[in-house]
Design an enzyme around this catalytic site. Sequence first.
Site, PDB file in Angstrom:
ATOM      1  N   ASP A   4       0.864  -1.183  -0.086  1.00  0.00           N
ATOM      2  CA  ASP A   4      -0.067   0.084  -0.026  1.00  0.00           C
ATOM      3  C   ASP A   4       0.783   1.277  -0.130  1.00  0.00           C
ATOM      4  OD1 ASP A   4      -2.137   1.428  -0.005  1.00  0.00           O
ATOM      5  OD2 ASP A   4      -2.872   1.146   2.144  1.00  0.00           O
ATOM      6  N   GLY A   5       0.278   2.339  -0.449  1.00  0.00           N
ATOM      7  CA  GLY A   5       1.151   3.565  -0.659  1.00  0.00           C
ATOM      8  C   GLY A   5       1.849   4.114  -1.803  1.00  0.00           C
ATOM      9  N   HIS A  21       3.596   3.201  -8.779  1.00  0.00           N
ATOM     10  CA  HIS A  21       3.394   1.744  -9.172  1.00  0.00           C
ATOM     11  C   HIS A  21       4.507   1.157  -9.847  1.00  0.00           C
ATOM     12  CE1 HIS A  21      -0.830   1.781  -7.876  1.00  0.00           C
ATOM     13  NE2 HIS A  21      -1.309   2.464  -8.864  1.00  0.00           N
ATOM     14  N   SER A  49      -7.125  -5.999  -5.843  1.00  0.00           N
ATOM     15  CA  SER A  49      -8.356  -6.724  -5.184  1.00  0.00           C
ATOM     16  C   SER A  49      -9.589  -6.524  -6.433  1.00  0.00           C
ATOM     17  CB  SER A  49      -8.655  -5.910  -3.928  1.00  0.00           C
ATOM     18  OG  SER A  49      -9.278  -4.484  -4.259  1.00  0.00           O
ATOM     19  N   LEU A 115      11.256 -20.884  -3.824  1.00  0.00           N
ATOM     20  CA  LEU A 115      10.471 -19.750  -3.346  1.00  0.00           C
ATOM     21  C   LEU A 115       9.211 -19.916  -4.210  1.00  0.00           C
ATOM     22  CD1 LEU A 115       9.538 -17.194  -2.002  1.00  0.00           C
ATOM     23  CD2 LEU A 115      10.509 -15.985  -3.572  1.00  0.00           C
TER      24      LEU A 115
HETATM   25  C1  FPP Z   1      -1.246   0.201  -3.467  1.00  0.00           C
HETATM   26  O1  FPP Z   1      -1.005   1.481  -3.602  1.00  0.00           O
HETATM   27  C2  FPP Z   1      -0.774  -0.585  -4.692  1.00  0.00           C
HETATM   28  C3  FPP Z   1      -1.603  -1.127  -5.579  1.00  0.00           C
HETATM   29  C4  FPP Z   1      -3.055  -1.209  -5.520  1.00  0.00           C
HETATM   30  C5  FPP Z   1      -1.045  -1.912  -6.718  1.00  0.00           C
HETATM   31  C6  FPP Z   1       0.248  -2.566  -6.270  1.00  0.00           C
HETATM   32  C7  FPP Z   1       1.018  -3.189  -7.705  1.00  0.00           C
HETATM   33  C8  FPP Z   1       2.199  -3.132  -7.829  1.00  0.00           C
HETATM   34  C9  FPP Z   1       3.123  -2.523  -6.879  1.00  0.00           C
HETATM   35  C10 FPP Z   1       2.552  -3.711  -9.020  1.00  0.00           C
HETATM   36  C11 FPP Z   1       2.765  -5.256  -8.857  1.00  0.00           C
HETATM   37  C12 FPP Z   1       3.753  -5.792  -9.863  1.00  0.00           C
HETATM   38  C13 FPP Z   1       4.003  -6.997  -9.913  1.00  0.00           C
HETATM   39  C14 FPP Z   1       4.682  -7.663 -10.674  1.00  0.00           C
HETATM   40  C15 FPP Z   1       3.152  -7.922  -8.932  1.00  0.00           C
HETATM   41  P1  FPP Z   1      -2.244   2.404  -3.725  1.00  0.00           P
HETATM   42  O2  FPP Z   1      -2.276   2.789  -5.286  1.00  0.00           O
HETATM   43  O3  FPP Z   1      -3.370   2.183  -3.148  1.00  0.00           O
HETATM   44  O4  FPP Z   1      -1.479   3.879  -3.049  1.00  0.00           O
HETATM   45  P2  FPP Z   1      -2.471   4.887  -1.997  1.00  0.00           P
HETATM   46  O5  FPP Z   1      -2.965   4.181  -1.092  1.00  0.00           O
HETATM   47  O6  FPP Z   1      -1.085   5.785  -1.616  1.00  0.00           O
HETATM   48  O7  FPP Z   1      -3.174   5.662  -2.922  1.00  0.00           O
END
Ligand code: FPP
Length: 225
Positions: A4-5, A21, A49, A115
């Site tokens: 998150d974040g 991201h 999600s 893993l």
């Molecule tokens: C949460 O931050 C993050 C996500 C919803 C996406 C996470 C995905 C990635 C890091 C890419 C994954 C890639 C692979 C290869 C698995 P947010 O957008 O909710 O941040 P915020 O709470 O600050 O708005």
Amino acid sequence: MIMDGNGRWARERGKERVYGHFEGVESVRACTETAVEAGVEYLSLFAFSEENWGRPEAEVTTLMELMASSMINERDTFMANGIRFRVLGNLSRLSEKLRAAIDEMEKATSGNTRLTLIIFLSYSGKWDIMQAAKRLAADYAGREDEMAGLDISAFDKYLVTAGVPDPDLIVRTSGEQRISNYLLWQSAYSEFYFTDILWPDFRRDQFLAAIEAYAGRDRRYGKVK
Ligand code: FPP
């Protein structure tokens, strides 16, 4: 990992959310390497999600593309490090192209044993429990009397995580302290670790700190030591 974040990390730098991201993918890479180094056998990442489909279309598209390209780019790393790659969730909502890429990566890495890296994509805990209940009911149609004898482990087999151990530790970054519909059933006795660090800043040292905190926990599973 509840990653998150990313959005806040980007905003703090005056950039678009998607930039967070992109940096988040670097944390995924760092944490995967650290897991291999530390002897972690399963690393699960909550990448998207069921509720995330409600985000602006441009962000959803970028995330999906990022997932597809990262997956393909990491193929050699996975093979060289013995990483088995899996994607779990409501995959029917993904594009055919992404599903094909996932399928190929899962097959190519299926013999790796060091893993298991699981990406939870289009996943939600309530959705998982619901799909398990439906499939179980369908399997027992016509022999409902046998259902009374079912135990927890019989239900486990219908979850998308069948065969995967329940998480020992659930980490959530960015200061939020909630499960957000992640592994609801499977987290019954998980330890939780919350940190204010935003996901793009969660790298090797931060992961090792979480593992160290976990090592100091006293797990009793509702019993007395
Ligand atoms: C949460 O931050 C993050 C996500 C919803 C996406 C996470 C995905 C990635 C890091 C890419 C994954 C890639 C692979 C290869 C698995 P947010 O957008 O909710 O941040 P915020 O709470 O600050 O708005």
